[in-house]
Design an enzyme around this catalytic site. Sequence first.
Site, PDB file in Angstrom:
ATOM      1  CG  ASP A 243      -1.964  -1.074   1.191  1.00  0.00           C
ATOM      2  OD1 ASP A 243      -2.422  -1.411   0.088  1.00  0.00           O
ATOM      3  OD2 ASP A 243      -2.304  -1.580   2.269  1.00  0.00           O
ATOM      4  CB  ALA A 244       0.192   4.663  -1.327  1.00  0.00           C
TER       5      ALA A 244
END
Length: 179
Positions: free
Chosen positions: A40-41
């Site tokens: 995930d970012a």
Amino acid sequence: MLIRFNKPYGVLSQFTPEGKWRGLKDFISLPGVYVAGRLDADSEGLLLLTDDGQLQARIADPRFKMEKTYLAQVEGVADAAALQALSQGVMLNDGLTLPAQARAVEPHAHLWERDPPIRERKAKPTSWIELTIREGRNRQVRRMTAAVGLPTLRLIRTHIGPYSVMDVPLGNWRETELT
């Protein structure tokens, strides 16, 4: 070819940027490599990329159960009961997780600073957990720690199977030998 990339916070697991998030093209300009798995970012650490489709499938496919190890800075104190619950498997809205390896740790001495830094509350202590899982559900580690009352503030993937990120500087990549 297999690439180990130390993904900073705020970078997507894709080459194209989207909204406020940067893309991998800002860091990696190798043609023909593709991400093997996701991160995930708002998570940091190891992301593997390869130009080999079969290798990509072996790394990313949950059927091969390649272990992934994370360092999670959590809000609260990781006590024996929370670690035991994580080790036995946690009930999430999509079912019971597989048992994990969970232990309280001190942050690594050579751990990089996050940009931007996490929010810290004076009234709430934080602690670190090392968690090794064999699944890859969406935001699984964050959901697991929250389920035992320890919301994740910072999440760093350190290992995928035998591959580690600890010798790769943040925002950099290294080609590595297959093991």
